[in-house]
Design a protein around this motif. Structure first.
Motif, short mmCIF file in Angstrom:
data_model
loop_
_atom_site.label_atom_id
_atom_site.label_comp_id
_atom_site.label_asym_id
_atom_site.label_seq_id
_atom_site.Cartn_x
_atom_site.Cartn_y
_atom_site.Cartn_z
N ASP A 76 0.81 -1.22 0.00
CA ASP A 76 0.00 0.00 0.00
C ASP A 76 0.84 1.26 0.00
OD1 ASP A 76 -2.68 -1.33 2.07
OD2 ASP A 76 -2.27 -1.48 -0.07
N ALA A 83 -8.48 7.02 -1.60
CA ALA A 83 -9.45 5.96 -1.34
C ALA A 83 -10.49 5.88 -2.45
CB ALA A 83 -10.11 6.22 0.01
N ALA A 96 -11.41 -1.27 4.68
CA ALA A 96 -10.05 -0.73 4.76
C ALA A 96 -9.87 0.11 6.02
CB ALA A 96 -9.76 0.10 3.51
N GLY A 100 -7.51 -0.72 9.13
CA GLY A 100 -6.52 0.27 9.53
C GLY A 100 -6.62 0.63 11.00
N VAL A 108 -3.56 4.37 5.75
CA VAL A 108 -4.99 4.39 5.47
C VAL A 108 -5.53 5.81 5.67
CG1 VAL A 108 -7.25 3.52 6.18
CG2 VAL A 108 -5.30 1.97 6.01
N GLN A 111 -4.92 7.79 2.66
CA GLN A 111 -5.82 7.47 1.55
C GLN A 111 -7.16 8.19 1.68
OE1 GLN A 111 -6.23 3.22 1.66
NE2 GLN A 111 -4.03 2.86 1.45
#
Length: 370
Positions: A76, A83, A96, A100, A108, A111
């Protein structure tokens, strides 16, 4: 004719086997290991040579850094997509975030930072994240993570949720949980203005977290709000001693004129504007030097520059500029500041060289007893 075909096939198979075996022990070992593992339903253990080849390929794709991957996908932290670009559905995005939250994964958070307003599933996503953040049944660390997802969303309604949660917290621990998340707030002027409104309240936790959040913005409005609040508070420190406020802000170019004007006032708050401009690098340093070049009160300027060396960016271009200022500035306080900053930089360089020399020395190995 039909009898010849099996013979031909046999010869082809034999040829392939001879090629594999003759290509080297390492390669044949890798093939046999992978084949055996596949038959056993377990992952293979490729040899060092194959590992090295894979690492070389990964290195080319990742700028020299390699890491394990799953299912042939890059990790990632190599994927800079937001996202909205990564997840096709609400369920995928929510999973996700939940994953996270377990490991408190900052990647995350990146994102889900400041997603576009036209995101089709974001409204429902944030409604569910909000429910998780506010639920007393959610573990404290995970609540903090969900609260931070709200903070970095760039959406005013999510920032309002955090503010309301601080105000209505059942205890100080809960208030601190949401306040620490609010400090990470990301947003445009609508959010900055809303946070500025919180500076007038009596809730100290909310006020300080709002100051911290505004500090992270750097816009002209952020500078104006922090300056006005600091003056209204009558505190020359301006939250600097706790690592937030105008003196810790990294201004955007649009805010430079406001800060230059604060320096020009030469009052008890001017030192904060000096520090803020220095935070922005060489451009800010030039503005500070220009603002003080023809000063009517060099002695006062010395006070503004006190403790400001730590805000100077140490790079070659800046050091070259400071050498020129140390020789040519008409303001003795600016000259002294430049010399002291250069000396500190030179000391840091010397310490770094000593550390490098120490690292290059052979490690001491004690003799074994007889």
């Amino acid at each position: 004719m039909n009898k010849i075909i099996p013979v031909v096939l046999l010869l082809v198979v034999a040829g392939v086997a001879w090629f594999v075996l003759s290509s080297g022990d390492g390669s044949s070992s890798a093939v046999r290991t992978a084949s055996t593992a596949a038959q056993a339903g377990q992952p293979g253990q490729p040899d060092t040579l194959r590992d090295g080849m894979i690492d070389d390929i990964k290195s080319q794709n990742t700028g020299g850094f390699t890491a394990d991957t799953e299912d042939g996908e890059d990790p990632d932290f190599y994927d800079e997509r937001t996202a909205v670009e990564r997840y096709r559905s609400l369920d995928d995005a929510l999973k996700a975030i939940k994953d996270g939250a377990v490991d408190y994964d900052d990647l995350v958070l990146d994102q889900f930072t400041d997603l576009p307003q036209n995101c089709s599933w974001c409204d429902e996503l944030y409604a569910q994240v909000k429910a998780l953040a506010l639920s007393p049944d959610t573990k404290a660390e995970q609540r903090s993570f969900y609260a931070e997802v709200l903070a970095v969303s760039g959406r005013l309604e999510n920032i309002q949720t955090l503010v309301d949660s601080i105000k209505g917290a059942k205890n100080q621990d809960e208030a601190d949980l949401f306040a620490e998340a609010l400090e990470l707030a990301v947003g445009k002027d609508d959010i900055v203005k809303y946070l500025g409104d919180q500076l007038e309240g009596t809730n100290e936790t909310l006020r300080e977290s709002s100051v911290a959040a505004i500090t992270n913005q750097g816009s002209r409005l952020a500078v104006e709000l922090l300056s006005e609040h600091t003056i209204k508070q009558g505190d020359a420190d301006g939250y600097y001693s706790v690592g937030i406020g105008l003196g810790e802000l990294v201004p955007e170019p649009e805010a430079y004129p406001v800060l230059q004007g604060i320096i020009g006032k030469r009052d008890q708050y001017s030192h904060l504007a000096v520090k803020a401009l220095l935070n922005s690098g060489l451009d800010g340093l030039r503005i500070v030097v220009d603002s003080l070049s023809n000063s009517p009160n060099p002695q006062f300027d010395a006070g503004m520059l006190e403790s400001a060396k730590d805000h100077v960016t140490f790079d070659d271009e800046t050091m070259t500029y400071l050498r020129d200022v140390a020789e040519k500035s008409p303001n003795p306080s600016v000259q002294a500041f430049s010399r002291e900053t250069l000396e500190e930089f030179q000391q840091m360089e010397a310490e770094a060289e000593q550390d490098e020399d120490f690292d290059e020395e052979e490690p001491f190995t004690p003799a074994k007893p007889n």
